[in-house]
Design a protein around this motif. Structure first.
Motif, PDB file in Angstrom:
ATOM      1  N   GLN A 119       0.892  -1.225   0.115  1.00 53.50           N
ATOM      2  CA  GLN A 119      -0.104  -0.008  -0.080  1.00 53.50           C
ATOM      3  C   GLN A 119       0.739   1.205  -0.047  1.00 53.50           C
ATOM      4  N   GLU A 120       2.027   1.159   0.579  1.00 53.13           N
ATOM      5  CA  GLU A 120       2.885   2.174   0.810  1.00 53.13           C
ATOM      6  C   GLU A 120       3.466   2.617  -0.694  1.00 53.13           C
ATOM      7  N   ALA A 121       3.618   1.576  -1.448  1.00 58.66           N
ATOM      8  CA  ALA A 121       4.181   1.530  -2.769  1.00 58.66           C
ATOM      9  C   ALA A 121       3.123   2.476  -3.756  1.00 58.66           C
ATOM     10  N   LEU A 122       1.900   1.909  -3.516  1.00 55.71           N
ATOM     11  CA  LEU A 122       0.798   2.367  -4.188  1.00 55.71           C
ATOM     12  C   LEU A 122       0.471   3.678  -4.117  1.00 55.71           C
ATOM     13  N   HIS A 180       2.847   5.939  -2.921  1.00 54.01           N
ATOM     14  CA  HIS A 180       3.983   6.705  -3.448  1.00 54.01           C
ATOM     15  C   HIS A 180       3.751   6.905  -5.041  1.00 54.01           C
ATOM     16  N   LYS A 181       3.416   5.840  -5.776  1.00 53.35           N
ATOM     17  CA  LYS A 181       3.051   6.012  -7.135  1.00 53.35           C
ATOM     18  C   LYS A 181       1.921   7.201  -7.364  1.00 53.35           C
ATOM     19  N   ALA A 182       0.884   7.056  -6.434  1.00 51.05           N
ATOM     20  CA  ALA A 182      -0.292   7.932  -6.859  1.00 51.05           C
ATOM     21  C   ALA A 182       0.165   9.357  -6.545  1.00 51.05           C
ATOM     22  N   GLY A 183       1.217   9.547  -5.467  1.00 51.93           N
ATOM     23  CA  GLY A 183       1.674  10.763  -5.303  1.00 51.93           C
ATOM     24  C   GLY A 183       2.568  11.505  -6.347  1.00 51.93           C
ATOM     25  N   ARG A 184       3.002  10.559  -7.101  1.00 48.39           N
ATOM     26  CA  ARG A 184       4.034  10.992  -8.204  1.00 48.39           C
ATOM     27  C   ARG A 184       3.533  10.978  -9.348  1.00 48.39           C
ATOM     28  N   TRP A 185       2.234  10.746  -9.632  1.00 48.58           N
ATOM     29  CA  TRP A 185       1.465  10.796 -11.027  1.00 48.58           C
ATOM     30  C   TRP A 185       0.680  11.867 -11.123  1.00 48.58           C
ATOM     31  N   PRO A 186       0.762  12.832 -12.194  1.00 49.27           N
ATOM     32  CA  PRO A 186       1.649  12.640 -13.289  1.00 49.27           C
ATOM     33  C   PRO A 186       3.104  12.963 -13.119  1.00 49.27           C
ATOM     34  N   TRP A 191      14.193  -0.177   0.496  1.00 45.17           N
ATOM     35  CA  TRP A 191      12.431   0.264   0.414  1.00 45.17           C
ATOM     36  C   TRP A 191      11.955  -0.732  -0.879  1.00 45.17           C
ATOM     37  N   LEU A 192      12.766  -0.682  -1.928  1.00 47.75           N
ATOM     38  CA  LEU A 192      12.137  -0.945  -3.123  1.00 47.75           C
ATOM     39  C   LEU A 192      11.749  -2.486  -2.896  1.00 47.75           C
ATOM     40  N   LEU A 193      13.047  -3.283  -2.293  1.00 45.27           N
ATOM     41  CA  LEU A 193      12.715  -4.725  -2.393  1.00 45.27           C
ATOM     42  C   LEU A 193      11.795  -5.332  -1.385  1.00 45.27           C
ATOM     43  N   GLU A 194      11.505  -4.411  -0.400  1.00 44.83           N
ATOM     44  CA  GLU A 194      10.384  -4.438   0.829  1.00 44.83           C
ATOM     45  C   GLU A 194       9.021  -4.207   0.260  1.00 44.83           C
ATOM     46  N   ASN A 195       8.873  -3.240  -0.576  1.00 42.97           N
ATOM     47  CA  ASN A 195       7.568  -2.698  -1.027  1.00 42.97           C
ATOM     48  C   ASN A 195       7.013  -3.126  -2.425  1.00 42.97           C
ATOM     49  N   ASP A 196       7.910  -3.470  -3.470  1.00 45.40           N
ATOM     50  CA  ASP A 196       7.521  -3.838  -4.558  1.00 45.40           C
ATOM     51  C   ASP A 196       8.619  -4.791  -5.273  1.00 45.40           C
ATOM     52  N   LEU A 197       8.496  -6.011  -4.721  1.00 47.06           N
ATOM     53  CA  LEU A 197       9.543  -6.953  -5.261  1.00 47.06           C
ATOM     54  C   LEU A 197       9.489  -7.318  -6.724  1.00 47.06           C
ATOM     55  N   SER A 198       8.382  -7.510  -7.327  1.00 47.48           N
ATOM     56  CA  SER A 198       7.993  -7.793  -8.492  1.00 47.48           C
ATOM     57  C   SER A 198       8.765  -6.729  -9.532  1.00 47.48           C
TER      58      SER A 198
END
Length: 339
Positions: free
Chosen positions: A114-117, A119-125, A177-184
């Protein structure tokens, strides 16, 4: 130098909670479904010190931290969770190793957190230009970050874990942080970069950052497993190569879809049957969804081939084509005796 212990930080955090939040924390603690479980009488009318001792004695000092953090977030004490994490980060993170998320069934959770989602939402566009820092700047900032957390800047992996991503949707987050929040996503980036590195020796700042991410990430078997999955998936996108993708989940995660489907092993046949029934319940685009679609596609091809063989056999033996009887047809058509 570490200025606190996990147990002390836990006690301070629980003391800072409002009374109703502390009671809710205790309620959620006894309601945990994962082992080891906590009984009602263990938390009923207990003080902060007693609950702190209970956490440490039940889960160990290091194990109590993720339990407390998850409960704090569950009861919307997010600021307290962030403070606890910050105060204890140096206590538990002396090597820079990520904590990989797991699903309720114990599988590696590769989907964005959810933290990754957020983060992405906050950076878009994306509005800021991609202007990566030099490798020297990235490393210097990582060393300073490690020092500020009380860590050892001579520990290469620890420093590497604090490198900031210089590209993409997670720009300015750390490798750890990346490995913990969006491994794929991390594994996909590594797989793509390794493929790109086969064709170029470019030493740009961006490529250097991806080199560093790859060096950090592939030190962990969990990442290598996902990288293998993405490599197989890329191959499977080629016509006729669909079965080359790895299953990527469950007890047969290391099998290719083709090998799993064609296996005569009773356990694997049972697993294929299990997946057939998951068509309507798996998440679209997930590894299970990819596997289910492959299985159903193979089933469809096998059924078509079987019909073709039967038709060919009927032709060779001279057997008349089967005509289904229809109620209400004309006399002598579609039945023996008419009406």
């Amino acid at each position: 130098m570490v200025h606190t212990t996990i147990k002390k930080a836990l006690k301070n955090t629980l003391q800072d909670l409002r009374r109703e939040d502390f009671l809710e924390f205790c309620h959620q603690l006894k309601d945990r479904r994962e082992e080891p479980r906590v009984r009602y009488r263990d938390v009923e009318n207990k003080s902060v010190l007693q609950i702190t001792d209970l956490l440490v004695s039940t889960f160990t000092e290091r194990g109590a931290l993720p339990v407390a953090l998850s409960i704090l977030k569950l009861i919307n004490c997010n600021q307290e969770a962030e403070t606890l994490y910050s105060e204890t980060r140096a206590c538990v993170d002396v090597k820079g190793d990520p904590t990989f998320r797991k699903t309720s069934s114990g599988e590696l959770d590769t989907k964005p957190s959810q933290e990754a989602l957020n983060h992405k939402a906050g950076r878009w566009p994306f509005s800021s230009p991609v202007t990566g820092k030099t490798p020297q700047e990235v490393e210097a900032e990582a060393e300073a970050r490690v020092l500020s957390e009380g860590g050892d800047p001579r520990n290469e992996r620890l420093v590497l874990s604090r490198f900031m991503i210089q590209f993409g949707q997670y720009k300015d987050q750390t490798f750890k942080w990346l490995l913990e929040n969006d491994l794929s996503y991390a594994a996909k980036m590594v797989a793509c970069h390794e493929k790109q590195r086969q064709n170029t020796k470019c030493q740009s700042s961006l490529m250097a950052n991806k080199d560093s991410l790859t060096r950090y990430a592939i030190a962990y078997p969990e990442v290598l497993q996902e990288v293998r999955f993405h490599r197989g998936y890329e191959r499977s996108l080629q016509s006729g190569q669909e079965g080359k993708a790895l299953v990527g989940f469950g007890k047969h995660r290391s099998e290719t879809l083709e090998d799993l489907y064609e296996s005569k092993d009773r356990d694997k046949i049972s697993y294929i049957n299990f997946l057939r029934n998951k068509k309507s319940t798996c998440d679209q685009g997930s590894k299970m969804d990819i596997a289910v679609r492959y299985i159903l596609q193979r089933d469809k091809k096998q059924a078509a081939a079987s019909r073709k063989r039967r038709a060919s056999s009927d032709t060779r033996t001279g057997a008349p084509p089967k005509v289904a009887a229809k109620r209400g047809g004309r006399p002598g058509v579609g039945g023996r005796g008419g009406w």
